[in-house]
Design a protein around this motif. Structure first.
Motif, PDB file in Angstrom:
ATOM      1  N   GLY A 113       0.948  -1.339  -0.255  1.00 54.83           N
ATOM      2  CA  GLY A 113       0.256  -0.117   0.203  1.00 54.83           C
ATOM      3  C   GLY A 113       1.189   1.301  -0.336  1.00 54.83           C
ATOM      4  N   LEU A 114       2.131   1.509   1.040  1.00 52.60           N
ATOM      5  CA  LEU A 114       2.803   2.457   0.958  1.00 52.60           C
ATOM      6  C   LEU A 114       3.399   2.604  -0.229  1.00 52.60           C
ATOM      7  CD1 LEU A 114       4.054   5.380   2.596  1.00 52.60           C
ATOM      8  CD2 LEU A 114       5.647   3.652   3.341  1.00 52.60           C
ATOM      9  N   LYS A 115       3.628   1.956  -1.124  1.00 51.70           N
ATOM     10  CA  LYS A 115       4.804   2.034  -2.326  1.00 51.70           C
ATOM     11  C   LYS A 115       3.700   2.589  -3.141  1.00 51.70           C
ATOM     12  CE  LYS A 115       7.993  -0.762  -5.465  1.00 51.70           C
ATOM     13  NZ  LYS A 115       7.704   0.856  -6.360  1.00 51.70           N
ATOM     14  N   HIS A 116       2.786   1.859  -3.287  1.00 54.25           N
ATOM     15  CA  HIS A 116       1.712   2.279  -4.196  1.00 54.25           C
ATOM     16  C   HIS A 116       1.544   3.923  -4.385  1.00 54.25           C
ATOM     17  CE1 HIS A 116       1.639  -1.556  -6.219  1.00 54.25           C
ATOM     18  NE2 HIS A 116       0.603  -2.227  -5.237  1.00 54.25           N
ATOM     19  N   ALA A 117       1.294   3.695  -3.055  1.00 51.69           N
ATOM     20  CA  ALA A 117       1.108   5.674  -2.867  1.00 51.69           C
ATOM     21  C   ALA A 117       2.417   6.643  -2.920  1.00 51.69           C
ATOM     22  CB  ALA A 117       0.928   5.758  -0.775  1.00 51.69           C
ATOM     23  N   VAL A 118       3.396   6.026  -2.846  1.00 52.31           N
ATOM     24  CA  VAL A 118       4.828   6.909  -3.426  1.00 52.31           C
ATOM     25  C   VAL A 118       4.861   7.136  -5.059  1.00 52.31           C
ATOM     26  CG1 VAL A 118       7.261   6.373  -2.739  1.00 52.31           C
ATOM     27  CG2 VAL A 118       5.837   6.348  -0.905  1.00 52.31           C
ATOM     28  N   ASP A 119       4.958   5.504  -5.511  1.00 57.55           N
ATOM     29  CA  ASP A 119       4.719   5.141  -6.553  1.00 57.55           C
ATOM     30  C   ASP A 119       3.861   6.009  -7.602  1.00 57.55           C
ATOM     31  OD1 ASP A 119       7.152   3.652  -6.451  1.00 57.55           O
ATOM     32  OD2 ASP A 119       5.600   2.057  -7.228  1.00 57.55           O
ATOM     33  N   SER A 120       2.508   6.490  -6.948  1.00 56.71           N
ATOM     34  CA  SER A 120       1.701   7.502  -7.579  1.00 56.71           C
ATOM     35  C   SER A 120       1.904   9.132  -7.464  1.00 56.71           C
ATOM     36  CB  SER A 120      -0.112   6.839  -7.072  1.00 56.71           C
ATOM     37  OG  SER A 120      -0.651   7.072  -5.931  1.00 56.71           O
ATOM     38  N   LYS A 121       2.349   9.038  -6.539  1.00 58.09           N
ATOM     39  CA  LYS A 121       3.333  10.155  -6.221  1.00 58.09           C
ATOM     40  C   LYS A 121       1.862  11.198  -5.257  1.00 58.09           C
ATOM     41  CE  LYS A 121       6.516  10.707  -8.857  1.00 58.09           C
ATOM     42  NZ  LYS A 121       8.333  10.249  -7.945  1.00 58.09           N
ATOM     43  N   ASN A 122       1.274  10.545  -4.105  1.00 58.25           N
ATOM     44  CA  ASN A 122       0.760  10.967  -3.089  1.00 58.25           C
ATOM     45  C   ASN A 122       0.910  12.340  -2.871  1.00 58.25           C
ATOM     46  OD1 ASN A 122      -0.591  11.754  -0.694  1.00 58.25           O
ATOM     47  ND2 ASN A 122      -1.462   9.652  -1.161  1.00 58.25           N
ATOM     48  N   PRO A 123       0.376  13.603  -2.882  1.00 57.99           N
ATOM     49  CA  PRO A 123       1.295  14.794  -2.264  1.00 57.99           C
ATOM     50  C   PRO A 123       0.886  14.761  -0.642  1.00 57.99           C
ATOM     51  CG  PRO A 123      -0.626  15.306  -3.609  1.00 57.99           C
ATOM     52  CD  PRO A 123      -0.614  14.018  -3.861  1.00 57.99           C
ATOM     53  N   SER A 124       0.783  14.027   0.141  1.00 59.74           N
ATOM     54  CA  SER A 124       1.014  13.979   1.602  1.00 59.74           C
ATOM     55  C   SER A 124       2.644  13.173   2.115  1.00 59.74           C
ATOM     56  CB  SER A 124       0.121  13.694   2.383  1.00 59.74           C
ATOM     57  OG  SER A 124      -1.461  14.497   1.918  1.00 59.74           O
ATOM     58  N   LEU A 125       3.203  12.092   0.875  1.00 58.39           N
ATOM     59  CA  LEU A 125       4.127  12.006   1.710  1.00 58.39           C
ATOM     60  C   LEU A 125       5.060  12.464   0.562  1.00 58.39           C
ATOM     61  CD1 LEU A 125       2.625   8.334   0.173  1.00 58.39           C
ATOM     62  CD2 LEU A 125       2.981   9.166   2.577  1.00 58.39           C
ATOM     63  N   LEU A 126       5.244  13.545  -0.570  1.00 59.47           N
ATOM     64  CA  LEU A 126       6.463  13.756  -0.792  1.00 59.47           C
ATOM     65  C   LEU A 126       7.120  15.581   0.032  1.00 59.47           C
ATOM     66  CD1 LEU A 126       5.494  14.246  -4.458  1.00 59.47           C
ATOM     67  CD2 LEU A 126       6.079  12.605  -3.636  1.00 59.47           C
ATOM     68  N   SER A 127       7.833  15.695  -0.263  1.00 66.67           N
ATOM     69  CA  SER A 127       8.699  16.834   0.586  1.00 66.67           C
ATOM     70  C   SER A 127       7.580  17.291   0.098  1.00 66.67           C
ATOM     71  CB  SER A 127      10.415  16.625  -0.099  1.00 66.67           C
ATOM     72  OG  SER A 127      10.547  18.567   1.333  1.00 66.67           O
ATOM     73  N   PRO A 128       7.684  18.042   1.520  1.00 63.76           N
ATOM     74  CA  PRO A 128       6.359  19.438   1.079  1.00 63.76           C
ATOM     75  C   PRO A 128       7.241  20.946   0.572  1.00 63.76           C
ATOM     76  CG  PRO A 128       7.018  20.145   3.020  1.00 63.76           C
ATOM     77  CD  PRO A 128       7.465  18.478   2.660  1.00 63.76           C
ATOM     78  N   LYS A 129       6.412  21.894  -0.275  1.00 62.83           N
ATOM     79  CA  LYS A 129       7.111  23.023  -0.820  1.00 62.83           C
ATOM     80  C   LYS A 129       7.162  24.424   0.119  1.00 62.83           C
ATOM     81  CE  LYS A 129       6.003  21.784  -4.896  1.00 62.83           C
ATOM     82  NZ  LYS A 129       6.831  20.463  -5.131  1.00 62.83           N
ATOM     83  N   LEU A 130       7.908  24.432   0.562  1.00 65.47           N
ATOM     84  CA  LEU A 130       8.523  25.129   1.486  1.00 65.47           C
ATOM     85  C   LEU A 130       8.123  27.025   1.085  1.00 65.47           C
ATOM     86  CD1 LEU A 130      11.295  23.804   3.349  1.00 65.47           C
ATOM     87  CD2 LEU A 130       8.733  23.585   3.950  1.00 65.47           C
ATOM     88  N   ILE A 131       7.331  27.498   1.169  1.00 70.00           N
ATOM     89  CA  ILE A 131       6.807  28.979   2.133  1.00 70.00           C
ATOM     90  C   ILE A 131       7.950  29.889   1.820  1.00 70.00           C
ATOM     91  CG2 ILE A 131       5.941  31.757   2.151  1.00 70.00           C
ATOM     92  CD1 ILE A 131       3.721  29.331   3.087  1.00 70.00           C
ATOM     93  N   GLU A 132       8.443  30.968   0.801  1.00 75.30           N
ATOM     94  CA  GLU A 132       9.861  31.523   0.726  1.00 75.30           C
ATOM     95  C   GLU A 132       9.521  32.682   2.029  1.00 75.30           C
ATOM     96  OE1 GLU A 132      12.802  33.878  -1.967  1.00 75.30           O
ATOM     97  OE2 GLU A 132      11.644  32.306  -2.997  1.00 75.30           O
ATOM     98  N   GLY A 133      10.604  32.725   2.815  1.00 74.26           N
ATOM     99  CA  GLY A 133      10.411  33.135   4.192  1.00 74.26           C
ATOM    100  C   GLY A 133      10.053  33.069   5.089  1.00 74.26           C
ATOM    101  N   GLU A 134       9.554  31.497   5.216  1.00 75.47           N
ATOM    102  CA  GLU A 134       8.643  31.517   6.541  1.00 75.47           C
ATOM    103  C   GLU A 134      10.069  30.184   6.771  1.00 75.47           C
ATOM    104  OE1 GLU A 134       4.984  27.880   7.868  1.00 75.47           O
ATOM    105  OE2 GLU A 134       5.558  28.365   6.006  1.00 75.47           O
ATOM    106  N   CYS A 135      10.447  29.512   5.822  1.00 77.42           N
ATOM    107  CA  CYS A 135      11.888  28.577   6.115  1.00 77.42           C
ATOM    108  C   CYS A 135      12.832  28.972   6.505  1.00 77.42           C
ATOM    109  CB  CYS A 135      10.811  27.449   5.874  1.00 77.42           C
ATOM    110  SG  CYS A 135       9.397  26.850   6.209  1.00 77.42           S
TER     111      CYS A 135
END
Length: 135
Positions: A113-135
């Motif tokens: 299950g986890l492998k399928h979610a990662v392979d399908s690029k589930n956005p919650s499992l990918l590194s977040p897009k960080l907001i410039e200036g916040e981080c």
């Protein structure tokens, strides 16, 4: 361990450490919900496929998550603190950690299950897009 202390003291996060089932070593993980951390431990202690897939994910696509593996507790906790010290102050990252851990919990089916979610690029499992200036 200042960063870990700050997450626990100021954001009510919890820390969990457990032994690696395959071979030797210790995992440490910190997060906002203890049940999600218990689930990670259960997966790592569970069936071969799900345990290995979680380990692969945490070492690759999920390397942004606050987990670390070491020869022993001291090396693992030091590695975790070093890993998160430049990002732990970021609300976007902290929120994404909670979402990712919840998604791992939801996608765990005792198999791939986890492998399928990662392979399908589930956005919650990918590194977040960080907001410039916040981080």
């Amino acid at each position: 361990m200042e960063t870990i202390n700050k997450l626990i003291d100021e954001h009510d996060w919890v820390l969990l450490a457990f032994k690696e089932r395959y071979g030797s070593g210790v995992w440490v993980v910190i997060g906002p919900v203890i049940n999600y951390l218990y689930e990670l431990q259960q997966i790592k202690d569970g069936g071969d496929i799900q345990s290995l897939e979680l380990g692969y994910y945490l070492q690759d696509e999920g390397s942004w998550l606050p987990t670390a593996f070491g020869e022993n507790y001291c090396s693992a906790i030091e590695s975790l603190d070093n890993k998160i010290k430049t990002i732990a102050h970021c609300e976007t990252w902290r929120s994404a950690v909670g979402e990712a851990f919840l998604t791992i919990y939801e996608e765990d089916d005792g198999n791939y299950g986890l492998k399928h979610a990662v392979d399908s690029k589930n956005p919650s499992l990918l590194s977040p897009k960080l907001i410039e200036g916040e981080c």
